[in-house]
Motif scaffolding. Sequence first.
Motif, PDB file in Angstrom:
ATOM      1  N   ALA A   1      14.187  -3.759   1.229  1.00  0.00           N
ATOM      2  CA  ALA A   1      13.950  -2.705   2.340  1.00  0.00           C
ATOM      3  C   ALA A   1      15.468  -1.927   1.760  1.00  0.00           C
ATOM      4  O   ALA A   1      15.255  -0.638   1.609  1.00  0.00           O
ATOM      5  CB  ALA A   1      14.301  -2.964   3.328  1.00  0.00           C
ATOM      6  N   LEU A   2      16.752  -2.227   1.272  1.00  0.00           N
ATOM      7  CA  LEU A   2      17.513  -1.313   0.682  1.00  0.00           C
ATOM      8  C   LEU A   2      17.286  -0.689  -0.242  1.00  0.00           C
ATOM      9  O   LEU A   2      17.729   0.245  -1.264  1.00  0.00           O
ATOM     10  CB  LEU A   2      18.624  -2.286   0.402  1.00  0.00           C
ATOM     11  CG  LEU A   2      19.240  -2.919   1.877  1.00  0.00           C
ATOM     12  CD1 LEU A   2      20.857  -3.293   1.641  1.00  0.00           C
ATOM     13  CD2 LEU A   2      19.890  -1.477   3.075  1.00  0.00           C
TER      14      LEU A   2
ATOM     15  N   ASN B   1      15.519   2.702   0.894  1.00  0.00           N
ATOM     16  CA  ASN B   1      16.597   2.601   1.700  1.00  0.00           C
ATOM     17  C   ASN B   1      18.477   2.658   1.268  1.00  0.00           C
ATOM     18  O   ASN B   1      18.003   2.325   2.432  1.00  0.00           O
ATOM     19  CB  ASN B   1      15.694   3.143   3.180  1.00  0.00           C
ATOM     20  CG  ASN B   1      16.796   4.295   3.167  1.00  0.00           C
ATOM     21  OD1 ASN B   1      18.013   4.721   3.191  1.00  0.00           O
ATOM     22  ND2 ASN B   1      16.298   4.294   5.225  1.00  0.00           N
ATOM     23  N   PRO B   2      18.771   2.745   0.457  1.00  0.00           N
ATOM     24  CA  PRO B   2      19.874   2.184   0.605  1.00  0.00           C
ATOM     25  C   PRO B   2      21.719   2.382   1.775  1.00  0.00           C
ATOM     26  O   PRO B   2      22.040   2.111   1.913  1.00  0.00           O
ATOM     27  CB  PRO B   2      20.962   2.718  -0.792  1.00  0.00           C
ATOM     28  CG  PRO B   2      20.060   2.919  -1.702  1.00  0.00           C
ATOM     29  CD  PRO B   2      18.393   3.231  -0.540  1.00  0.00           C
ATOM     30  N   ASN B   3      20.964   3.190   1.547  1.00  0.00           N
ATOM     31  CA  ASN B   3      21.732   3.886   3.623  1.00  0.00           C
ATOM     32  C   ASN B   3      21.503   3.534   4.718  1.00  0.00           C
ATOM     33  O   ASN B   3      21.700   3.351   6.103  1.00  0.00           O
ATOM     34  CB  ASN B   3      21.501   5.408   3.482  1.00  0.00           C
ATOM     35  CG  ASN B   3      21.759   6.595   1.780  1.00  0.00           C
ATOM     36  OD1 ASN B   3      22.972   5.314   1.546  1.00  0.00           O
ATOM     37  ND2 ASN B   3      21.922   7.040   2.004  1.00  0.00           N
ATOM     38  N   ASP B   4      20.335   2.771   4.705  1.00  0.00           N
ATOM     39  CA  ASP B   4      20.082   1.951   6.080  1.00  0.00           C
ATOM     40  C   ASP B   4      20.897   0.745   7.181  1.00  0.00           C
ATOM     41  O   ASP B   4      21.564   0.037   6.167  1.00  0.00           O
ATOM     42  CB  ASP B   4      18.597   1.846   6.800  1.00  0.00           C
ATOM     43  CG  ASP B   4      18.916   1.168   7.225  1.00  0.00           C
ATOM     44  OD1 ASP B   4      18.735   0.397   8.169  1.00  0.00           O
ATOM     45  OD2 ASP B   4      17.636   3.047   7.849  1.00  0.00           O
TER      46      ASP B   4
ATOM     47  N   THR C   1       0.845  -0.959   0.362  1.00  0.00           N
ATOM     48  CA  THR C   1      -0.133   0.122  -0.101  1.00  0.00           C
ATOM     49  C   THR C   1       0.639   1.171  -0.090  1.00  0.00           C
ATOM     50  O   THR C   1       0.803   2.107  -0.666  1.00  0.00           O
ATOM     51  CB  THR C   1      -0.962  -0.341   1.242  1.00  0.00           C
ATOM     52  OG1 THR C   1      -1.488  -0.690   1.024  1.00  0.00           O
ATOM     53  CG2 THR C   1      -2.129   1.387   1.312  1.00  0.00           C
ATOM     54  N   ALA C   2       2.431   1.104   0.330  1.00  0.00           N
ATOM     55  CA  ALA C   2       3.019   2.298   0.489  1.00  0.00           C
ATOM     56  C   ALA C   2       3.163   3.521   0.092  1.00  0.00           C
ATOM     57  O   ALA C   2       3.228   2.355  -1.487  1.00  0.00           O
ATOM     58  CB  ALA C   2       4.003   2.406   1.736  1.00  0.00           C
ATOM     59  N   THR C   3       3.603   4.565  -0.302  1.00  0.00           N
ATOM     60  CA  THR C   3       3.988   5.158  -1.377  1.00  0.00           C
ATOM     61  C   THR C   3       4.898   5.383  -1.783  1.00  0.00           C
ATOM     62  O   THR C   3       5.690   5.918  -2.488  1.00  0.00           O
ATOM     63  CB  THR C   3       3.029   6.042  -2.161  1.00  0.00           C
ATOM     64  OG1 THR C   3       2.240   6.966  -1.255  1.00  0.00           O
ATOM     65  CG2 THR C   3       1.300   5.292  -2.909  1.00  0.00           C
TER      66      THR C   3
ATOM     67  N   HIS D   1      10.571   1.365   3.086  1.00  0.00           N
ATOM     68  CA  HIS D   1      11.027   0.455   3.903  1.00  0.00           C
ATOM     69  C   HIS D   1      10.957  -0.058   4.715  1.00  0.00           C
ATOM     70  O   HIS D   1      11.571  -0.811   5.078  1.00  0.00           O
ATOM     71  CB  HIS D   1      12.231   1.824   4.167  1.00  0.00           C
ATOM     72  CG  HIS D   1      13.864   1.070   4.654  1.00  0.00           C
ATOM     73  ND1 HIS D   1      13.430   1.558   5.600  1.00  0.00           N
ATOM     74  CD2 HIS D   1      15.180   0.032   4.627  1.00  0.00           C
ATOM     75  CE1 HIS D   1      14.859   1.477   6.550  1.00  0.00           C
ATOM     76  NE2 HIS D   1      15.040   0.727   5.243  1.00  0.00           N
ATOM     77  N   LYS D   2      10.573   0.892   5.417  1.00  0.00           N
ATOM     78  CA  LYS D   2       9.853   0.188   7.113  1.00  0.00           C
ATOM     79  C   LYS D   2       9.334  -0.915   7.293  1.00  0.00           C
ATOM     80  O   LYS D   2       9.635  -2.110   7.871  1.00  0.00           O
ATOM     81  CB  LYS D   2       9.196   1.479   7.735  1.00  0.00           C
ATOM     82  CG  LYS D   2      10.304   2.172   8.236  1.00  0.00           C
ATOM     83  CD  LYS D   2       9.649   3.217   9.255  1.00  0.00           C
ATOM     84  CE  LYS D   2       8.150   4.085   8.815  1.00  0.00           C
ATOM     85  NZ  LYS D   2       7.568   4.651   9.464  1.00  0.00           N
ATOM     86  N   ALA D   3       8.454  -1.228   6.500  1.00  0.00           N
ATOM     87  CA  ALA D   3       7.418  -2.585   5.946  1.00  0.00           C
ATOM     88  C   ALA D   3       8.186  -3.563   5.831  1.00  0.00           C
ATOM     89  O   ALA D   3       8.528  -4.682   6.075  1.00  0.00           O
ATOM     90  CB  ALA D   3       6.278  -2.276   4.661  1.00  0.00           C
TER      91      ALA D   3
END
Length: 287
Positions: free
Chosen positions: A141-142, A145-148, A107-109, A115-117
């Motif tokens: 997830a990465l 957000n590749p920087n996490d 669902t997230a856009t 990333h969190k999901a």
Amino acid sequence: MISEIKNRKSLFIRAFLLVLLLSSITAFAQPQQAKEQKKELKAAQNFLSEAQQSLQKDKFPAAEADYRKAIFLNPKSETAKYNLGTAYYGKEKNAEAMLRFQQAATTATDKAEKHKAFHNLGNTFMNEKKYTEAVEAYKNALRNNPNDDETRYNLALAKDMLDKNPPPPEDKDDKDKKDQDKKDQDKKDQQDKQDKKDQGDKGDQKADKDKGDDKQDKKEGDKDKDQGKPKDEEGDKPQQQQPVPGQLSPQQVKSLLEAMNNEEKKTQDKINAEKQKGAKVKSDKDW
């Protein structure tokens, strides 16, 4: 003519009034619908707040119910799904948490929300020792957000656990069995095609053989018919009839007839010669 013009004018006015009425209804309905949607979104937000308060008070059943109500009223929001997934995760209900995190990721856009999901989805897979699925979730997830660093660390841990705990042998055996079954089926299909082709070729060969036998039988039949008609070496000229023992040949009969004719001619010539010499003729009177 005047009456027809009046009727047309009346029809036009009615149509115009109908269009105007529909426009008014639509114009009235749109704000009303927007108002209802706004009301539902506000109610969903209230249920979210109440759910958070229930969790803080360790009232999980109430919090779960409020999260479900919020999701029902606002299905497009990933927040209620993500928070409910987090609540399930805290209660070690991995199957339920997994479902909600998957819904939130779909669902997230916003990339941050995705990333969190996916990150927490990877955590649920790790709890279930589903390392292959965990690796894929952390990778997703990465991508958002590749920087996490935490996600990167979890991914490395999931890969290490996957190397140390590969899929059970039975899974590999099942795959090998499926591959072998597919090969066997393909081989069987190929053999069936070949058998059909061979059967067709065999039928053609039998048909050709039958035709050849028919030709041979016909040839032998014609040969049997010609056995009573001997032929000489030159072709269709009849052979001379061979002499049969105890019977005269045509040549012998011919020679015999010629000899008899010659004898008869000699006798006739002799009689004629005697007549010419004046032989006496016997008279009936006795003088």
